[in-house]
Design an enzyme around this catalytic site. Structure first.
Site, short mmCIF file in Angstrom:
data_model
loop_
_atom_site.label_atom_id
_atom_site.label_comp_id
_atom_site.label_asym_id
_atom_site.label_seq_id
_atom_site.Cartn_x
_atom_site.Cartn_y
_atom_site.Cartn_z
N HIS A 12 0.81 -1.22 0.00
CA HIS A 12 0.00 0.00 0.00
C HIS A 12 0.85 1.28 0.00
O HIS A 12 0.31 2.38 -0.13
CB HIS A 12 -0.93 0.03 1.21
CG HIS A 12 -1.98 -1.03 1.19
ND1 HIS A 12 -2.86 -1.20 0.14
CD2 HIS A 12 -2.31 -2.01 2.09
CE1 HIS A 12 -3.67 -2.22 0.39
NE2 HIS A 12 -3.36 -2.73 1.57
N ASP A 24 -4.84 -12.75 3.36
CA ASP A 24 -6.11 -12.31 3.94
C ASP A 24 -7.30 -12.65 3.05
O ASP A 24 -8.42 -12.20 3.31
CB ASP A 24 -6.08 -10.82 4.31
CG ASP A 24 -5.35 -9.95 3.30
OD1 ASP A 24 -5.02 -10.45 2.21
OD2 ASP A 24 -5.13 -8.76 3.61
N HIS A 38 -6.53 -7.10 -0.51
CA HIS A 38 -6.68 -5.67 -0.79
C HIS A 38 -5.84 -5.26 -2.00
O HIS A 38 -4.73 -5.77 -2.19
CB HIS A 38 -6.23 -4.86 0.43
CG HIS A 38 -6.94 -5.23 1.69
ND1 HIS A 38 -6.41 -6.12 2.60
CD2 HIS A 38 -8.14 -4.86 2.16
CE1 HIS A 38 -7.26 -6.27 3.60
NE2 HIS A 38 -8.32 -5.52 3.37
N ASP A 83 -2.96 -10.38 -2.52
CA ASP A 83 -3.54 -9.93 -1.26
C ASP A 83 -5.03 -9.60 -1.47
O ASP A 83 -5.44 -9.24 -2.57
CB ASP A 83 -2.79 -8.68 -0.78
CG ASP A 83 -3.13 -8.28 0.65
OD1 ASP A 83 -2.35 -8.62 1.55
OD2 ASP A 83 -4.17 -7.61 0.85
ZN LIG Z 1 -4.53 -7.09 2.68
#
Ligand SMILES: [Zn+2]
Length: 343
Positions: free
Chosen positions: A161, A285, A198, A196
């Site tokens: 991120h 995740d 996200h 991931d």
């Molecule tokens: Zn994540």
């Protein structure tokens, strides 16, 4: 395969994060990487090795020096302002659009300048851990460059991120981007696959206008999931990088059959790009019992994920990203690596 690991990650141990209107116990905690390391040793997946020191230069190929300087001194400045009973620096104000911006050297101004959320606290050991994480990723890249078929960078805190001059989403330095840039600087042609839950918004931003690095991400639809502002299917790169970004957003509740379809789609695009090295942002995740995410992959699905990634037949560097189910994180991470290795 070799795993690279530094115990400096233990120094990044934030007690809490601010989300959904209140402080929560942090989920991005040291035990995550410790559980993964234990599973790798228990399964005998290869040696666990300390990283080498690469200095600041490879970090500054990816990140602005202003961000690097800030991360190095932020906690000291925070404590000077608020004292020892405020253990974690968390921003509370941002330079919003529509207001004429001025920037000062005050810690609140600088936090609002460089952070994009309130879930990424800076504690006393954060910089030491982030800095070591970059060395872990670079050491794995060096192993690949030296001819290893695969390597695992057990990076913590995660990285995908973080962008050139912004940190957030539990990430401070973008480990996989630093490794990819280093490999590109050695004359290699990298592709990045982000699995991931996200979207890897930081990684996407870093390479969005670049023709020499391909980025693809399979993730929860940002219309309903963090990081909310990037990761939509119509983001495909810009300028010289047009067509070199591929986003595959999937709905909440996604199970393995639809996920696998996304993975095949991503790998077909990677094959078309024709890289000579594959870097995988390995977030776990997507697991059905992850406490902060909403996909439904099962433990055995991760063996299959590793086998499918292996089928790209490329030198492959895995970096550790998210995944917050402490009871399962070691098992499912090792399942991916074993699925890759046993294929
Ligand atoms: Zn994540």
């Amino acid at each position: 395969m070799k795993t690279f690991y530094s115990d400096a990650h233990l120094r990044h141990d934030p007690p809490e994060e601010f989300e959904m209107g209140r402080l929560h116990p942090a989920v991005e905690i040291p035990l995550r990487a410790e559980r993964v390391k234990a599973s790798i040793i228990q399964r005998d997946l290869g040696p666990v090795m300390a990283p080498e020191e690469f200095g600041d230069e490879p970090i500054l190929r990816v990140h602005d020096s202003d961000l690097v300087t800030f991360l190095g001194e932020a906690h000291d400045h925070w404590r000077e302002k608020y004292g020892d009973d405020a253990p974690a620096a968390i921003p509370s104000a941002w330079p919003a659009r529509g207001l004429k911006e001025r920037r000062s050297g005050h810690i609140e101004s600088r936090l609002g300048t460089f952070a994009f959320d309130t879930a990424t606290p800076i504690v006393k050991g954060t910089w030491a851990a982030a800095r070591a994480g970059a060395n872990v990723a670079l050491s794995a890249a060096q192993a690949i460059r030296s001819g290893d078929r695969a390597a695992f960078a057990l990076t913590r805190p995660p990285g995908h991120h973080a962008s050139a001059d912004v940190f957030g989403g539990y990430c401070y330095l973008n480990n996989i981007a630093i490794a990819a840039q280093w490999l590109a600087d050695q004359g290699m042609k990298p592709a990045i696959l982000d699995v991931d839950y996200h979207h890897g918004n930081g990684t996407q931003c870093l390479f969005y206008d670049r023709p020499d690095v391909f980025f693809t991400s399979i993730h929860a639809d940002p219309a309903v999931a963090f990081p909310h502002f990037l990761g939509f299917a119509d983001e495909t790169g810009e300028g010289m990088g047009e067509g070199k970004t591929l986003n595959i957003p999937l709905p909440e509740g996604t199970e393995w059959p639809a996920y696998e379809e996304g993975l095949f789609h991503a790998l077909a695009a990677i094959k078309k790009f024709g890289p000579d090295v594959l870097l995988v942002s390995l977030g776990l995740d997507t697991y059905e019992a992850d406490p902060i995410s909403r996909f439904r992959l099962k433990q055995n699905d991760y063996f299959r994920m590793g086998a499918i990634i292996e089928d790209a037949k490329l030198p492959t560097l895995f970096t550790f990203e998210g995944g917050y189910n402490i009871d399962a994180i070691g098992t499912i991470t090792a399942n991916v690596l074993q699925g890759f290795q046993d294929t």
